[in-house]
Design a protein around this motif. Structure first.
Motif, mmCIF file in Angstrom:
data_model
loop_
_atom_site.group_PDB
_atom_site.id
_atom_site.type_symbol
_atom_site.label_atom_id
_atom_site.label_comp_id
_atom_site.label_asym_id
_atom_site.label_seq_id
_atom_site.Cartn_x
_atom_site.Cartn_y
_atom_site.Cartn_z
ATOM 1 N N GLY A 97 0.836 -1.200 0.000
ATOM 2 C CA GLY A 97 0.000 0.000 0.000
ATOM 3 C C GLY A 97 0.866 1.244 0.000
ATOM 4 N N ALA A 98 0.195 2.385 -0.198
ATOM 5 C CA ALA A 98 0.931 3.654 -0.150
ATOM 6 C C ALA A 98 1.412 3.920 1.271
ATOM 7 C CB ALA A 98 0.039 4.793 -0.621
ATOM 8 N N SER A 99 0.690 3.385 2.268
ATOM 9 C CA SER A 99 1.063 3.641 3.669
ATOM 10 C C SER A 99 2.509 3.228 3.927
ATOM 11 C CB SER A 99 0.182 2.850 4.631
ATOM 12 O OG SER A 99 -1.164 3.110 4.393
ATOM 13 N N ILE A 102 4.940 5.538 2.264
ATOM 14 C CA ILE A 102 5.054 6.796 3.011
ATOM 15 C C ILE A 102 5.910 6.559 4.270
ATOM 16 C CG2 ILE A 102 3.722 8.501 4.353
ATOM 17 C CD1 ILE A 102 1.407 7.955 2.258
ATOM 18 N N TYR A 123 -3.971 13.854 6.118
ATOM 19 C CA TYR A 123 -4.165 12.416 6.331
ATOM 20 C C TYR A 123 -3.379 12.037 7.588
ATOM 21 C CZ TYR A 123 -4.438 7.442 5.378
ATOM 22 O OH TYR A 123 -4.672 6.096 5.483
ATOM 23 N N TYR A 126 0.942 10.886 8.498
ATOM 24 C CA TYR A 126 2.217 11.597 8.284
ATOM 25 C C TYR A 126 2.863 12.013 9.614
ATOM 26 C CZ TYR A 126 -0.213 12.531 3.784
ATOM 27 O OH TYR A 126 -0.929 12.431 2.618
ATOM 28 N N ASN A 168 -0.112 16.369 -0.823
ATOM 29 C CA ASN A 168 -1.091 15.317 -1.116
ATOM 30 C C ASN A 168 -2.152 15.905 -2.051
ATOM 31 O OD1 ASN A 168 -3.927 14.073 0.751
ATOM 32 N ND2 ASN A 168 -2.932 13.106 -0.968
ATOM 33 N N ASN A 172 -6.874 14.449 0.505
ATOM 34 C CA ASN A 172 -7.744 13.855 1.522
ATOM 35 C C ASN A 172 -7.526 14.659 2.808
ATOM 36 O OD1 ASN A 172 -9.169 12.223 3.270
ATOM 37 N ND2 ASN A 172 -7.767 10.482 3.150
ATOM 38 N N ASP A 200 2.223 12.471 -1.921
ATOM 39 C CA ASP A 200 1.250 11.396 -1.757
ATOM 40 C C ASP A 200 0.194 11.565 -2.850
ATOM 41 O OD1 ASP A 200 -0.847 9.762 -1.042
ATOM 42 O OD2 ASP A 200 -0.838 10.312 1.079
ATOM 43 N N VAL A 202 -2.078 9.168 -4.018
ATOM 44 C CA VAL A 202 -2.919 7.958 -4.075
ATOM 45 C C VAL A 202 -4.230 8.171 -4.854
ATOM 46 C CG1 VAL A 202 -1.982 6.970 -1.936
ATOM 47 C CG2 VAL A 202 -4.084 8.291 -1.837
ATOM 48 N N TYR A 203 -4.685 9.426 -4.941
ATOM 49 C CA TYR A 203 -5.941 9.675 -5.682
ATOM 50 C C TYR A 203 -5.666 10.226 -7.082
ATOM 51 C CZ TYR A 203 -7.849 8.915 -1.069
ATOM 52 O OH TYR A 203 -8.154 8.351 0.141
ATOM 53 N N SER A 231 -1.068 4.164 -4.799
ATOM 54 C CA SER A 231 -1.769 3.002 -4.253
ATOM 55 C C SER A 231 -2.653 2.355 -5.309
ATOM 56 C CB SER A 231 -2.647 3.472 -3.088
ATOM 57 O OG SER A 231 -3.494 2.436 -2.661
ATOM 58 N N LYS A 234 -6.953 2.455 -4.182
ATOM 59 C CA LYS A 234 -7.954 3.457 -4.572
ATOM 60 C C LYS A 234 -8.368 3.244 -6.018
ATOM 61 C CE LYS A 234 -6.308 4.989 -0.938
ATOM 62 N NZ LYS A 234 -7.007 4.884 0.305
ATOM 63 N N LYS A 242 -3.844 -4.018 -0.069
ATOM 64 C CA LYS A 242 -2.645 -3.309 0.393
ATOM 65 C C LYS A 242 -1.489 -3.407 -0.614
ATOM 66 C CE LYS A 242 -2.286 -1.200 3.450
ATOM 67 N NZ LYS A 242 -2.723 0.210 3.724
HETATM 68 N N1 PMP Z 1 -2.623 8.567 1.611
HETATM 69 C C1 PMP Z 1 -3.879 9.000 1.621
HETATM 70 C C2 PMP Z 1 -4.146 10.448 1.404
HETATM 71 C C3 PMP Z 1 -4.919 8.111 1.850
HETATM 72 O O1 PMP Z 1 -6.177 8.537 1.854
HETATM 73 C C4 PMP Z 1 -4.619 6.740 2.063
HETATM 74 C C5 PMP Z 1 -5.663 5.708 2.395
HETATM 75 N N2 PMP Z 1 -6.771 5.793 2.231
HETATM 76 C C6 PMP Z 1 -3.289 6.345 2.026
HETATM 77 C C7 PMP Z 1 -2.315 7.272 1.812
HETATM 78 C C8 PMP Z 1 -2.906 4.912 2.271
HETATM 79 O O2 PMP Z 1 -3.040 4.132 1.127
HETATM 80 P P1 PMP Z 1 -2.986 2.539 1.203
HETATM 81 O O3 PMP Z 1 -4.332 2.089 1.618
HETATM 82 O O4 PMP Z 1 -2.617 2.126 -0.193
HETATM 83 O O5 PMP Z 1 -1.953 2.183 2.189
#
Ligand code: PMP
Ligand code: GLN
Length: 384
Positions: A97-99, A102, A123, A126, A168, A172, A200, A202-203, A231, A234, A242
């Motif tokens: 995942g992006a998490s 990051i 978000y 961070y 970002n 979000n 970031d 992801v969107y 990610s 999304k 993930k």
């Molecule tokens: N960055 C942002 C802004 C998010 O909204 C999210 C998750 N919703 C993430 C990172 C994490 O992405 P992932 O679920 O792929 O870990």
């Protein structure tokens, strides 16, 4: 007692608002438009590809950086969309995942005492990641109803301790985006500094009204200092898988991979095989703006005669609604009341703001079937 007192590394980090609101939604059997996840099935073809990879025996570790076939597809995609060619061997890592991208991106570079500029509302991962590495988050509130960056303020917050800036876009929770002008301004601001940019994105594929996503990878001087995180969750309706990745110049990626190695080493092998094939068809992600714009417009149209006021979201699958005509109650209390009394869950935006500033706004995730949006709108029309 073995641990009479735990010296917590994150003493002031509460339970995530996403777990909290989703938990309440389930407890009260409410419609859940709080935590951001798509209410749609993954594509059957993508699932078949995962199954095929499993049947074909891809059940051992993948290479640390990700399988070359997937890295190649991602790199081609970025080149086609943003004109930047990353090196397949040294400038990309597939992550959980992006998490995790990051996490690795911040942990690899932030030392105790380093400052990291973070735009609020932000978000929620961070700041704890910065703090757990001994860094100091430097928050800057986005301005106005459209949540814009005040670049003059950013300039005043940059110091010789600034190690990183986190951006970002699409954003979000606000649904705002950074324009080309914003990115050029940022590029100018960072010139002649050694500040790393964590972008970031992801969107990236959920952006509306013919706007174009401005990736940090598309700006030469930004790309040289940027860690771009993305990610598949999304984009392909499967947040639970993930799967994500990051790209960055080799000198940065070398360090990121050290953290990647000691956190997970590598990620899900069969899914990497599946995405390597699936990404060959660009329609799978290029169709997304249209799909989600219809959702956003449908939801906005359904609630247009209610007392909830909106500025249409420019990207993401979130829509903020302003309830100040209804009550002066805090957004946290109002969100809780909506779940308990009206069976509709959303996210109170104040939890992401500096000093929990309360602008009487709730965030709704509209990545849901039309029937769910209709039921939610019916509830909203009865409030106030
Ligand atoms: N960055 C942002 C802004 C998010 O909204 C999210 C998750 N919703 C993430 C990172 C994490 O992405 P992932 O679920 O792929 O870990
Ligand atoms: N990113 C999702 C959101 O903004 C939630 C992710 C999570 O639950 N950790 O709602």
């Amino acid at each position: 007692m073995i641990f009479p007192e735990i010296n917590s590394k994150l003493p002031n980090t509460p339970e995530s608002i996403f777990s909290k609101m989703s938990g309440m939604a389930s407890q009260y059997q409410a419609i859940n438009m709080s935590q951001g996840f798509p209410g749609f099935k993954s594509d059957d073809y993508l699932k078949e590809l995962v199954f095929k990879a499993m049947k074909d025996g891809y059940n051992q570790y993948a290479p640390l950086a990700g399988i070359p076939e997937l890295r190649e597809e991602i790199i081609n995609k970025i080149e086609n969309l943003h004109g930047k060619k990353y090196h397949v061997d040294s400038e990309i890592t597939v992550t959980s995942g992006a998490s995790q991208a990051i996490y690795c991106g911040i942990s690899a570079f932030v030392h105790p005492g380093d400052e990291v500029i973070i735009f609020k509302p932000a978000y929620d991962i961070y700041e704890p990641i910065v703090k757990s590495n001994g860094g100091i988050p430097v928050p800057i509130q986005l301005k106005g109803k459209e949540y814009q960056v005040d670049w003059e303020e950013v300039e005043t917050k940059i110091s010789d301790k600034t190690r990183m800036i986190v951006i970002n876009s699409p954003h979000n929770p606000s649904g705002s985006i950074l324009s080309r002008e914003d990115m050029l301004r940022l590029e100018k601001l960072l010139k002649n500094t050694n500040i790393i940019l964590l972008s970031d994105e992801v969107y990236e594929h959920i952006i509306f009204d013919d706007r174009k996503h401005q990736s940090a990878s598309a700006f030469k001087d930004l790309a040289e200092r940027a860690i771009v995180c993305a990610s598949f969750g999304k984009t392909f309706h499967n947040t639970g898988w993930k799967m994500g990745y990051c790209v960055a110049p080799e000198v940065l990626m070398k360090e990121i991979r050290k953290i990647h190695e000691i956190t997970v080493f590598c990620v899900n092998h069969p899914m990497q095989r599946a995405f390597a094939e699936y990404l060959k068809n660009p329609e799978t992600y290029l169709s997304l703006p249209n799909f989600y714009q219809q959702k956003r417009d449908y939801f906005l149209d359904l609630i247009k005669d209610t007392k909830f006021k909106t500025v249409p979201s420019a990207g993401t699958y979130f829509q903020l609604v302003d309830y100040s005509e209804i009550t002066s109650e805090s957004d946290i209390l109002f969100a809780a009341k909506m779940v308990k009394e009206y069976r509709l869950a959303s996210i109170p935006v104040s939890v992401f703001n500096i000093d929990q500033q309360d602008h009487k706004q709730l965030r709704f995730c509209f990545a849901k079937e039309n029937e769910t949006l209709e039921k939610a709108a019916e509830i909203l029309s009865k409030i106030g």
